[in-house]
Motif scaffolding. Structure first.
Motif, short mmCIF file in Angstrom:
data_model
loop_
_atom_site.label_atom_id
_atom_site.label_comp_id
_atom_site.label_asym_id
_atom_site.label_seq_id
_atom_site.Cartn_x
_atom_site.Cartn_y
_atom_site.Cartn_z
N TYR A 1 0.68 -1.19 0.01
CA TYR A 1 -0.05 -0.02 -0.12
C TYR A 1 1.13 1.32 -0.04
CZ TYR A 1 -4.45 -2.49 1.43
OH TYR A 1 -5.39 -3.43 1.39
N GLY A 2 0.40 2.30 -0.65
CA GLY A 2 0.93 3.56 -0.41
C GLY A 2 1.01 4.10 0.96
N THR A 3 1.92 4.83 1.33
CA THR A 3 1.77 5.24 2.77
C THR A 3 0.53 5.97 3.27
OG1 THR A 3 2.96 7.35 2.32
CG2 THR A 3 4.38 5.77 2.90
N SER A 4 -0.22 6.66 2.57
CA SER A 4 -1.53 7.25 2.87
C SER A 4 -2.64 6.07 3.15
CB SER A 4 -2.08 8.33 1.98
OG SER A 4 -2.32 7.80 0.80
N CYS A 5 -2.67 5.06 2.28
CA CYS A 5 -3.55 3.95 2.31
C CYS A 5 -3.20 3.27 3.63
CB CYS A 5 -3.66 3.17 1.07
SG CYS A 5 -4.47 4.09 -0.52
N ALA A 6 -1.92 2.84 3.69
CA ALA A 6 -1.57 2.11 4.89
C ALA A 6 -1.72 2.98 6.24
CB ALA A 6 0.14 1.96 4.94
N ALA A 7 -1.84 4.29 6.23
CA ALA A 7 -2.05 4.88 7.27
C ALA A 7 -3.63 4.83 7.66
CB ALA A 7 -1.43 6.14 7.34
N SER A 8 -4.35 4.72 6.57
CA SER A 8 -5.83 4.79 6.84
C SER A 8 -6.18 3.29 7.36
CB SER A 8 -6.57 4.88 5.42
OG SER A 8 -6.32 6.39 5.11
N ALA A 9 -5.46 2.33 6.64
CA ALA A 9 -5.83 0.79 6.99
C ALA A 9 -5.35 0.70 8.58
CB ALA A 9 -4.92 -0.18 6.24
N LEU A 10 -4.43 1.29 8.96
CA LEU A 10 -4.05 1.03 10.45
C LEU A 10 -4.51 2.08 11.34
CD1 LEU A 10 -0.15 0.09 9.45
CD2 LEU A 10 -2.01 -1.42 10.41
N SER A 11 -5.20 3.14 10.78
CA SER A 11 -5.59 4.27 11.65
C SER A 11 -4.58 5.00 12.40
CB SER A 11 -6.69 3.73 12.75
OG SER A 11 -7.78 3.24 12.17
N TRP A 12 -3.28 5.25 11.66
CA TRP A 12 -2.28 5.85 12.06
C TRP A 12 -1.97 7.23 11.09
CZ3 TRP A 12 2.10 1.66 12.46
CH2 TRP A 12 1.79 0.92 13.35
N THR A 13 -1.09 7.93 11.65
CA THR A 13 -0.67 9.20 10.64
C THR A 13 0.29 8.62 9.81
OG1 THR A 13 1.21 9.84 12.06
CG2 THR A 13 -0.81 10.71 12.68
N GLN A 14 0.51 9.18 8.63
CA GLN A 14 1.36 8.75 7.58
C GLN A 14 2.84 8.86 8.18
OE1 GLN A 14 0.22 11.26 4.01
NE2 GLN A 14 1.58 9.92 2.96
N GLY A 15 3.33 9.79 9.13
CA GLY A 15 4.65 9.85 9.57
C GLY A 15 5.07 8.66 10.49
N LYS A 16 3.90 8.18 11.23
CA LYS A 16 4.22 7.08 12.14
C LYS A 16 4.20 5.83 11.33
CE LYS A 16 2.15 4.38 15.95
NZ LYS A 16 1.20 4.49 16.81
N VAL A 17 3.57 5.58 10.16
CA VAL A 17 3.58 4.54 9.21
C VAL A 17 4.79 4.52 8.58
CG1 VAL A 17 2.87 3.41 7.07
CG2 VAL A 17 1.13 4.36 8.85
N THR A 18 5.11 5.63 8.20
CA THR A 18 6.54 5.62 7.53
C THR A 18 7.84 5.44 8.46
OG1 THR A 18 5.62 7.28 5.75
CG2 THR A 18 8.31 6.98 6.10
N ASP A 19 7.72 5.88 9.65
CA ASP A 19 8.84 5.51 10.76
C ASP A 19 8.85 4.25 10.79
OD1 ASP A 19 9.68 8.21 10.66
OD2 ASP A 19 8.42 8.75 12.55
N THR A 20 7.71 3.67 11.18
CA THR A 20 7.52 2.23 11.50
C THR A 20 8.00 1.08 10.52
OG1 THR A 20 5.81 2.99 13.07
CG2 THR A 20 5.99 0.49 12.46
N ALA A 21 7.80 1.48 9.01
CA ALA A 21 8.26 0.85 8.09
C ALA A 21 9.63 1.00 7.94
CB ALA A 21 7.50 1.36 6.88
N ARG A 22 10.07 1.97 8.18
CA ARG A 22 11.72 2.02 8.03
C ARG A 22 12.30 1.41 9.07
NH1 ARG A 22 11.68 8.28 6.23
NH2 ARG A 22 11.50 7.99 4.10
#
Length: 156
Positions: free
Chosen positions: A51-72
């Motif tokens: 998923y793109g970071t925005s769709c992943a953020a929506s799926a997890l109910s997180w912010t985009q920044g948190k998704v990106t940091d966690t993914a990295r």
């Protein structure tokens, strides 16, 4: 507390299409593994979605920044495990089918503190070679070759 439906496995540049909304040309995608009702990974490497970071953020109910940091962070951990696995394979694979004496020489040469402790070199070499986990992500599907403009099958 609700159990999340996804676990972030890392961030990849190989896929440029969001598996959620279909958006193309993304710089990076987040690899997500589905989870079962108990919160355990539910599937194999083939079940990972991108998923793109925005769709992943929506799926997890997180912010985009948190998704990106966690993914990295997950990707960095995965890269360390893969580097360790490659190192163990490069050291012990050449003696995997060698005589016991050769396995013992290589294993105890690298692990001298275990020489007289009852640890069997043959068993340890086998464990070290089976420990590496299967790789993910699976290679992206082959993209169709771009069509040349101005040519058609009828002109051949």
């Amino acid at each position: 507390m609700p159990i999340p439906k996804w676990k972030i496995k890392g961030i990849v540049d190989d896929y440029d299409t969001c598996g959620c909304c279909g958006r193309r040309g993304l710089k990076r995608t987040v690899a997500l593994m589905p989870l079962d009702a108990d919160g355990n990974e539910d599937g194999t490497a083939e079940d990972v979605v991108y998923y793109g970071t925005s769709c992943a953020a929506s799926a997890l109910s997180w912010t985009q920044g948190k998704v990106t940091d966690t993914a990295r962070a997950a990707q960095a951990e995965r890269d360390q495990r893969d580097a360790y696995a490659r190192r163990m394979i490069s050291i012990y694979a050449p003696v995997e089918f060698a005589p016991v004496r050769d396995k013992a020489r290589v294993y105890y040469g690298r692990n001298q503190h275990q020489r007289d402790t009852g640890v069997k070199a043959t068993e340890e070499v086998a464990k070290l070679l089976t420990r590496p986990a299967p790789r993910w992500p699976t290679p992206p599907p082959a993209r169709p070759a771009p069509r040349e403009s101005g040519t058609s099958a009828a002109t051949s």
